[in-house]
Write a protein that holds these residues in place. Structure first.
Motif, PDB file in Angstrom:
ATOM      1  N   ARG A   1      -3.785  -3.759 -11.902  1.00  0.00           N
ATOM      2  CA  ARG A   1      -2.899  -3.988 -13.043  1.00  0.00           C
ATOM      3  C   ARG A   1      -2.155  -2.712 -13.452  1.00  0.00           C
ATOM      4  NH1 ARG A   1      -6.263  -5.466 -17.215  1.00  0.00           N
ATOM      5  NH2 ARG A   1      -8.185  -5.275 -15.991  1.00  0.00           N
ATOM      6  N   LEU A   2      -2.771  -1.560 -13.236  1.00  0.00           N
ATOM      7  CA  LEU A   2      -2.030  -0.313 -13.440  1.00  0.00           C
ATOM      8  C   LEU A   2      -0.834  -0.250 -12.495  1.00  0.00           C
ATOM      9  CD1 LEU A   2      -4.927   2.303 -13.830  1.00  0.00           C
ATOM     10  CD2 LEU A   2      -3.223   1.721 -15.574  1.00  0.00           C
ATOM     11  N   GLY A   3      -1.069  -0.647 -11.243  1.00  0.00           N
ATOM     12  CA  GLY A   3       0.034  -0.680 -10.289  1.00  0.00           C
ATOM     13  C   GLY A   3       1.127  -1.642 -10.704  1.00  0.00           C
ATOM     14  N   GLN A   4       0.736  -2.813 -11.214  1.00  0.00           N
ATOM     15  CA  GLN A   4       1.730  -3.793 -11.663  1.00  0.00           C
ATOM     16  C   GLN A   4       2.592  -3.240 -12.794  1.00  0.00           C
ATOM     17  OE1 GLN A   4      -1.317  -7.097 -12.064  1.00  0.00           O
ATOM     18  NE2 GLN A   4       0.442  -8.294 -11.367  1.00  0.00           N
ATOM     19  N   SER A   5       2.014  -2.336 -13.591  1.00  0.00           N
ATOM     20  CA  SER A   5       2.772  -1.805 -14.729  1.00  0.00           C
ATOM     21  C   SER A   5       3.995  -1.003 -14.295  1.00  0.00           C
ATOM     22  CB  SER A   5       1.864  -0.937 -15.607  1.00  0.00           C
ATOM     23  OG  SER A   5       1.586   0.321 -14.999  1.00  0.00           O
ATOM     24  N   VAL A   6       4.018  -0.572 -13.038  1.00  0.00           N
ATOM     25  CA  VAL A   6       5.184   0.178 -12.536  1.00  0.00           C
ATOM     26  C   VAL A   6       5.860  -0.557 -11.379  1.00  0.00           C
ATOM     27  CG1 VAL A   6       4.408   2.441 -13.320  1.00  0.00           C
ATOM     28  CG2 VAL A   6       3.637   1.594 -11.097  1.00  0.00           C
ATOM     29  N   GLY A   7       5.594  -1.851 -11.270  1.00  0.00           N
ATOM     30  CA  GLY A   7       6.322  -2.673 -10.309  1.00  0.00           C
ATOM     31  C   GLY A   7       5.704  -2.810  -8.942  1.00  0.00           C
ATOM     32  N   ALA A   8       4.419  -2.500  -8.784  1.00  0.00           N
ATOM     33  CA  ALA A   8       3.779  -2.624  -7.473  1.00  0.00           C
ATOM     34  C   ALA A   8       3.777  -4.075  -7.004  1.00  0.00           C
ATOM     35  CB  ALA A   8       2.353  -2.098  -7.533  1.00  0.00           C
ATOM     36  N   ALA A   9       4.091  -4.284  -5.739  1.00  0.00           N
ATOM     37  CA  ALA A   9       3.960  -5.602  -5.130  1.00  0.00           C
ATOM     38  C   ALA A   9       2.496  -5.807  -4.736  1.00  0.00           C
ATOM     39  CB  ALA A   9       4.848  -5.707  -3.898  1.00  0.00           C
ATOM     40  N   LEU A  10       2.042  -7.058  -4.761  1.00  0.00           N
ATOM     41  CA  LEU A  10       0.667  -7.376  -4.390  1.00  0.00           C
ATOM     42  C   LEU A  10       0.665  -8.206  -3.116  1.00  0.00           C
ATOM     43  CD1 LEU A  10      -0.828  -8.348  -7.878  1.00  0.00           C
ATOM     44  CD2 LEU A  10      -0.560  -6.078  -6.851  1.00  0.00           C
ATOM     45  N   GLU A  11      -0.390  -8.016  -2.306  1.00  0.00           N
ATOM     46  CA  GLU A  11      -0.509  -8.755  -1.040  1.00  0.00           C
ATOM     47  C   GLU A  11      -1.917  -9.304  -0.877  1.00  0.00           C
ATOM     48  OE1 GLU A  11       2.626  -6.748   2.084  1.00  0.00           O
ATOM     49  OE2 GLU A  11       0.581  -5.975   2.062  1.00  0.00           O
ATOM     50  N   ASN A  12      -2.003 -10.482  -0.247  1.00  0.00           N
ATOM     51  CA  ASN A  12      -3.274 -11.107   0.129  1.00  0.00           C
ATOM     52  C   ASN A  12      -4.203 -11.329  -1.058  1.00  0.00           C
ATOM     53  OD1 ASN A  12      -2.610 -11.037   2.988  1.00  0.00           O
ATOM     54  ND2 ASN A  12      -2.971  -8.830   2.850  1.00  0.00           N
ATOM     55  N   MET A  13      -3.629 -11.510  -2.233  1.00  0.00           N
ATOM     56  CA  MET A  13      -4.449 -11.705  -3.422  1.00  0.00           C
ATOM     57  C   MET A  13      -5.199 -13.037  -3.401  1.00  0.00           C
ATOM     58  SD  MET A  13      -4.305  -9.028  -5.412  1.00  0.00           S
ATOM     59  CE  MET A  13      -4.640  -9.553  -7.087  1.00  0.00           C
ATOM     60  N   ASP A  14      -4.752 -13.977  -2.588  1.00  0.00           N
ATOM     61  CA  ASP A  14      -5.401 -15.282  -2.534  1.00  0.00           C
ATOM     62  C   ASP A  14      -6.465 -15.367  -1.442  1.00  0.00           C
ATOM     63  OD1 ASP A  14      -3.624 -15.087  -0.442  1.00  0.00           O
ATOM     64  OD2 ASP A  14      -2.917 -17.154  -0.575  1.00  0.00           O
ATOM     65  N   GLU A  15      -6.831 -14.227  -0.865  1.00  0.00           N
ATOM     66  CA  GLU A  15      -7.800 -14.221   0.232  1.00  0.00           C
ATOM     67  C   GLU A  15      -9.121 -13.596  -0.201  1.00  0.00           C
ATOM     68  OE1 GLU A  15      -7.864 -15.533   3.128  1.00  0.00           O
ATOM     69  OE2 GLU A  15      -5.794 -16.237   3.335  1.00  0.00           O
ATOM     70  N   PRO A  16     -10.150 -14.408  -0.416  1.00  0.00           N
ATOM     71  CA  PRO A  16     -11.462 -13.852  -0.729  1.00  0.00           C
ATOM     72  C   PRO A  16     -12.311 -13.700   0.527  1.00  0.00           C
ATOM     73  CG  PRO A  16     -11.524 -16.205  -1.084  1.00  0.00           C
ATOM     74  CD  PRO A  16     -10.122 -15.880  -0.585  1.00  0.00           C
ATOM     75  N   PHE A  17     -13.274 -12.813   0.470  1.00  0.00           N
ATOM     76  CA  PHE A  17     -14.331 -12.758   1.476  1.00  0.00           C
ATOM     77  C   PHE A  17     -15.501 -13.532   0.896  1.00  0.00           C
ATOM     78  CE2 PHE A  17     -18.327 -11.099   2.980  1.00  0.00           C
ATOM     79  CZ  PHE A  17     -18.141 -10.862   4.330  1.00  0.00           C
ATOM     80  N   VAL A  18     -15.919 -14.597   1.576  1.00  0.00           N
ATOM     81  CA  VAL A  18     -17.009 -15.438   1.094  1.00  0.00           C
ATOM     82  C   VAL A  18     -17.960 -15.708   2.253  1.00  0.00           C
ATOM     83  CG1 VAL A  18     -17.634 -17.638   0.052  1.00  0.00           C
ATOM     84  CG2 VAL A  18     -15.496 -16.550  -0.584  1.00  0.00           C
TER      85      VAL A  18
END
Length: 495
Positions: A272-289
Motif C-alpha cells: 500500500r505504500l507503493g500504491q501511494s506513489v502509483g506502483a502497479a501490482l502484479e499477480n495479486m490474485d495468485e495465492p500459494f495454497v
C-alpha cells in the motif's frame, strides 16, 4: 464485511514539509527479513549510508519461520558434489515452462547468477551440506543439502527439460525455522557493514518530490514519529496474508478454512505504500495454497480422485501443484486412496485418514461417489500401473504401483477437512533491479521493492518450487540494494 482500513493507502509527505534538520541517509530499507537484510547489506557494501527499519523487536520476519530452502541451480557446489548435472539453460527453461506468465529477463538473470548467489549465501558464514535426499518430502527431514522441490520430474516438464534437483536446504533438521541461522548470520554481516538498524520502528508514509520521486520515509516507534530524508527507499515489508480486507479483494481463497503462513506484520503495508506513489501490482490474485499428504513417500503411489470418482492430477506433482488442482474440483473435494501395502502413518498429518474399506465398492458408496465411477477409475489406474504406465496423467514410473491389496485407506484432501496453509504471491511490479514500476512501465524514481511485497519469478502455486521465495527474495533484494545505493549516489550528486 471488509474493513476499509485494511485497504487504506497512506498519504504521502511532500519533501518540502521536511524540517531542515531532518535525518538523512543514502538508503532506507523497510523490513528485516531475507530480502530487506540482503538489500541493506549490499547497499552498505556499495558505499551507501543505510538505515534499516523493522517493526518487530527482532530481525528475521516471516523468513525465519521457514525451513531454509533456497531454489538454486546451474551447477552449484552441492549439485556437483552429489553428481547432479545442471545448467543455466536447463534451469531457465524449466522455470519459464512451469511459470504462468514468465518474466524471462528476471528468470534468466536469476539462473545466470544462481551459482554466484549460492557462493554469496555461504559467504555469510554457513555451508549447505554436500549431500542429497532422494525421497519425496516437503522438505529434507535431516540436514541433507539437496532435493527435488518442484515439478522438474513431473510431466510435461521432464520431457521438455532434463530434470535436476535444485532445493538447497540449510543444515538444520526439520520443517521450520531453518532460515533462522541465515538471518542470524545476515544480521552480523549487516552490523559489520555499518548499517544502522532500528527495531520496533515501522514505516508509515513515503516522502515525495514535486515530480513524484521518492525522497524519504515517515516512521513510527510506539508513540514517537519522525521523518527521514533518503536518496532511495527499498520496501521489503512482507506480503498481505494477515490483512483480511486485502485477501477478500485479491485472493478470497485464502479467507476460507486456511492456516495463514505469515507473521504479524504481513499486513500488506509495504504494497500500500507503493500504491501511494502509483506502483502497479502484479499477480495479486495468485495465492500459494497447500496441504501436503506426504511423507511418507509411499502415499504418492496412491491415486487421487474428486467427488465424481475421477483422477485430475498426477499424484507425484509438487504438493502445491496438487493442491492447486484440488481447489478447482467440485466443492474443492478430493480423496487420496492407498491400499494396505502403501498406507503408512503420516509424518505431517495435515490430510486426515477418513476411514478404511474392505472393498472398492464399499469405499465408493461411503464417499458418495457416482455408482461405478471409482471402480472404473481404479481398474484403469491399476491396469496401467502394473505396466509402469499412466496414459492419463503421465505419472512418473517411480511412483506408479497398483493399489490392489485391501483393505484400502482414504485420506481426505477436501478443503475444510485437510489443513490447508497458504500465503500471498503478488506484489509491486518491479524491474530486474528492483525499481518499482507504474502501470505505464515508467519507474517510480527512488523507490525499490523486494521480497513478498514485490512480484518477481514466483507467480502461481501450480508452478511453484519450494525455495523460490527465499531464493528470489535474497537474490533480487541484493540487486535492489546495489541499485538503490547507485541511485542515492546520483541523487546526492544532484543535490
Amino acid at each position: 464485511m471488509t474493513d476499509p482500513a485494511g485497504l487504506a493507502i497512506p498519504a504521502t509527505i511532500p519533501v518540502d514539509d521536511l524540517p531542515e534538520d531532518a535525518e538523512t541517509f543514502d538508503v532506507v530499507v523497510v523490513g528485516f527479513g531475507i530480502a530487506g537484510g540482503c538489500a541493506a547489506l549490499e547497499a552498505a557494501r556499495s558505499g551507501a549510508r543505510v538505515l534499516l527499519l523493522e517493526r518487530a523487536a527482532v530481525h528475521g520476519g516471516t523468513s525465519s519461520m521457514s525451513g531454509g530452502h533456497f531454489y538454486l541451480g546451474g551447477g552449484t557446489a552441492v549439485q556437483q558434489a552429489t553428481g547432479h548435472e545442471d545448467s543455466v539453460d536447463a534451469m531457465a527453461r524449466y522455470l519459464i515452462a512451469s511459470t504462468k506468465n514468465p518474466d524471462e529477463e528476471k528468470i534468466r538473470l536469476y539462473c545466470e547468477g544462481s551459482v554466484a548467489h549460492f557462493d554469496w549465501l555461504e559467504s555469510l558464514g554457513f555451508e549447505f551440506e554436500r549431500s542429497y535426499f532422494p525421497g519425496k518430502a516437503v522438505i529434507q527431514p535431516g540436514t541433507e543439502g539437496l532435493m527435488y522441490t518442484g515439478n522438474e520430474k513431473v510431466w510435461p516438464f521432464r520431457d521438455e527439460v532434463p530434470p535436476a534437483p535444485r532445493g538447497h536446504k540449510v543444515p538444520v533438521p526439520g520443517d521450520t525455522e531453518g532460515t533462522r541461522i541465515v538471518m542470524d548470520l545476515l544480521r552480523e554481516r549487516v552490523e559489520e557493514a555499518g548499517v544502522e538498524v532500528r527495531f520496533e520502528t515501522g514505516a508509515t508514509n513515503l516522502v515525495v518530490t514535486d515530480d513524484g520521486a521518492v525522497a524519504g520515509i515517515g516512521w513510527k516507534r510506539f508513540d514517537e514519529t519522525g521523518v527521514v530524508r533518503a536518496g532511495a527507499v527499498v520496501v521489503a515489508a512482507g506480503g498481505y496474508v494477515m490483512n483480511r480486507a486485502m485477501l477478500e479483494k485479491y485472493t478470497p481463497a485464502l479467507t476460507h478454512k486456511l492456516f495463514a503462513l505469515g507473521g504479524t506484520y504481513d499486513d500488506g503495508l509495504g504494497i500500500r505504500l507503493g500504491q501511494s506513489v502509483g506502483a502497479a501490482l502484479e499477480n495479486m490474485d495468485e495465492p500459494f495454497v497447500t496441504a501436503p499428504f506426504y511423507p511418507p513417500s509411499s502415499l504418492v503411489k496412491g491415486l487421487i480422485v474428486n467427488k465424481l470418482g475421477q483422477r485430475f492430477v498426477a499424484e507425484d506433482s509438487y504438493h502445491a501443484r496438487t493442491s492447486y488442482f484440488v481447489l478447482r474440483q467440485p466443492d474443492s473435494a478430493a480423496y487420496l486412496i492407498a491400499d494396505s501395502e502403501h498406507m503408512e502413518e503420516q509424518r505431517m498429518p495435515l490430510v486426515p485418514l477418513k476411514d478404511g474399506y474392505e472393498t472398492i465398492e464399499e469405499m465408493e458408496a461411503a464417499l458418495g461417489l457416482p455408482e461405478g465411477s471409482l471402480v472404473a477409475t481404479m481398474a484403469r489406474y491399476n491396469e496401467h500401473a502394473a505396466r509402469g504406465e499412466d496414459p492419463d496423467f503421465h505419472k512418473h514410473p517411480d511412483w506408479l504401483a497398483p493399489q490392489t491389496v485391501g483393505p484400502w485407506g482414504v485420506y481426505d484432501l477436501t478443503l475444510g477437512t485437510a489443513l490447508y496453509a497458504g500465503f500471498t504471491l503478488g506484489g509491486m511490479r518491479t524491474s530486474a533491479d528492483g525499481e518499482v514500476l507504474r502501470e505505464d512501465a515508467s519507474v517510480v524514481r527512488g523507490l525499490y521493492a523486494a521480497g513478498a511485497c514485490a512480484s518477481n519469478i514466483a507467480q502461481d502455486a501450480a508452478g511453484y518450487c519450494s525455495g523460490t521465495q527465499l531464493g528470489e527474495g535474497s537474490f533480487f533484494g541484493r540487486r535492489a540494494g546495489t541499485h538503490a545505493a547507485r541511485t542515492a549516489s546520483l541523487a546526492d550528486t544532484r543535490r
